[in-house]
Design an enzyme around this catalytic site. Structure first.
Site, mmCIF file in Angstrom:
data_model
loop_
_atom_site.group_PDB
_atom_site.id
_atom_site.type_symbol
_atom_site.label_atom_id
_atom_site.label_comp_id
_atom_site.label_asym_id
_atom_site.label_seq_id
_atom_site.Cartn_x
_atom_site.Cartn_y
_atom_site.Cartn_z
ATOM 1 N N ASP A 192 0.841 -1.199 0.000
ATOM 2 C CA ASP A 192 0.000 0.000 0.000
ATOM 3 C C ASP A 192 0.878 1.251 0.000
ATOM 4 O OD1 ASP A 192 -2.435 1.233 -0.069
ATOM 5 O OD2 ASP A 192 -3.073 0.670 1.934
ATOM 6 N N CYS A 240 -3.855 5.080 -2.431
ATOM 7 C CA CYS A 240 -4.315 4.204 -3.504
ATOM 8 C C CYS A 240 -4.432 4.992 -4.794
ATOM 9 C CB CYS A 240 -5.670 3.597 -3.137
ATOM 10 S SG CYS A 240 -6.353 2.624 -4.482
#
Ligand code: COA
Ligand code: ZN
Length: 297
Positions: free
Chosen positions: A14, A238
């Site tokens: 991430d 993201c």
């Protein structure tokens, strides 16, 4: 076990997936090894996704092959579809992570499927995982808020979770993908989910966009959750969820839970070295909010 909290560092996935600078395989391995040295019990090391969609996660297979094994660390890799599962199964990846958002627009942006299509794809992957005896868990993304649809219905989160567990997902990670949740909403949802699905089957994933990451971890602990994602140095974001900034920093979460009396097994001095390394490698990791203070201890 009651006084233990498991922290899964998602920095190498991430954290790195949205960086302007793409790290080399060697640099990514250096960061993962620093996290292993710091005693993290679980690390998300990359993603088997389309390199066109997420170029920073290319070559995760090479990384997986070179990881130090037999050290008790649970390595996980994100998979968006059956092709990702195939890659992971061939490499004997210990945990693979499917991702389904509770909001349909997010699924369309992230994996180009509606929620219904994403669920049927997950059933397919979980069926294969069962017959091949592979461990596959599932992220329920945008569990509180979606960048495209706004507030998310609790019933949608429950439905997706229930179906994924029934289909064989080993664990559910409830994710605040854009960092829009507040502690009261976290406490409410996680308390109800803990009653329905069992706290031991759940973990939480928070982004620190509105500086509520640590408060949200606290709220989820009060609801019974004992497993959390966090990202070294607060790296993260993201590419398909506008507005998301970094995950709650691992150093901040370790400090919080240890001050609350939980054990994590993490060595703070080495964790801060890993945080410095994350900053050095990316040029962007801000470091946890507590980092300056922690360094003086
Ligand atoms: N691993 C590697 N490559 C993959 C892949 C996987 N799991 N799945 C698909 N691909 C490749 C295909 O082989 C194809 O390659 P080609 O253009 O060279 O032929 C290309 O990707 C497109 O495949 P297609 O099946 O048409 O997928 P798509 O264009 O509809 O994209 C995803 C769907 C899921 C592959 C893509 O959106 C993706 O990888 N998303 C990642 C999402 C993510 O990581 N989000 C992070 C936050 S959760
Ligand atoms: Zn995230």
């Amino acid at each position: 076990m009651k006084n233990h909290i498991v922290i899964n560092d998602v920095g190498p996935r991430d954290g790195l997936q949205n960086q302007p600078k793409h790290l080399s395989v060697h640099e990514r391995l250096t960061l993962i090894n620093a996290l292993v040295d710091a005693g993290l019990p679980a690390i998300e090391v990359g993603a088997f996704v389309s390199p066109k969609a997420v170029p920073a996660m290319a070559s995760t297979d090479e990384i997986y092959a070179q990881l130090p094994k037999q050290n008790g660390v649970e390595y996980s890799v994100l998979i968006p579809n059956p092709k990702g599962f195939q890659t992971g199964a061939a490499l004997n990846v210990s945990t693979m992570s499917l991702v389904v958002a509770a909001s349909s627009t997010m699924n369309e942006k992230n994996i180009r499927m509606t929620t219904a299509q994403a669920m049927s794809m997950c059933f397919d992957v979980l069926g294969r995982a069962k017959s091949l005896e592979r461990n596959v868990q599932a992220y329920v993304a945008t569990a509180w808020a979606c960048p495209f649809e706004g507030a998310v219905n609790k019933s949608d989160v429950f439905q997706v979770t229930e179906e994924l567990l029934k289909a064989g997902a080993s664990h559910i990670v409830v994710a605040d993908t854009i960092g829009a949740a507040a502690p009261d909403a976290v406490y409410t949802l996680m308390s109800e989910m803990a009653v329905e699905f069992g706290a031991q089957n759940l973990s939480c994933h928070f982004h620190d966009t509105r500086a509520m990451g640590v408060a949200n971890v606290y709220a989820a602990i009060q609801a019974g959750v004992r497993r959390f994602d966090a990202s070294i140095g607060g790296l993260g974001g993201c590419p398909f969820a506008p507005g998301a900034t970094g995950n709650v920093a691992t150093e901040d979460v370790v400090l919080l839970v240890e001050q609350m009396g939980f054990e994590t097994g993490v060595d703070m001095k080495k964790l801060l070295e890993a945080s410095d390394l994350a900053t050095e490698l990316t040029g962007t990791a801000r470091g946890g909010h507590a980092k300056a203070w922690l360094k003086q201890q």
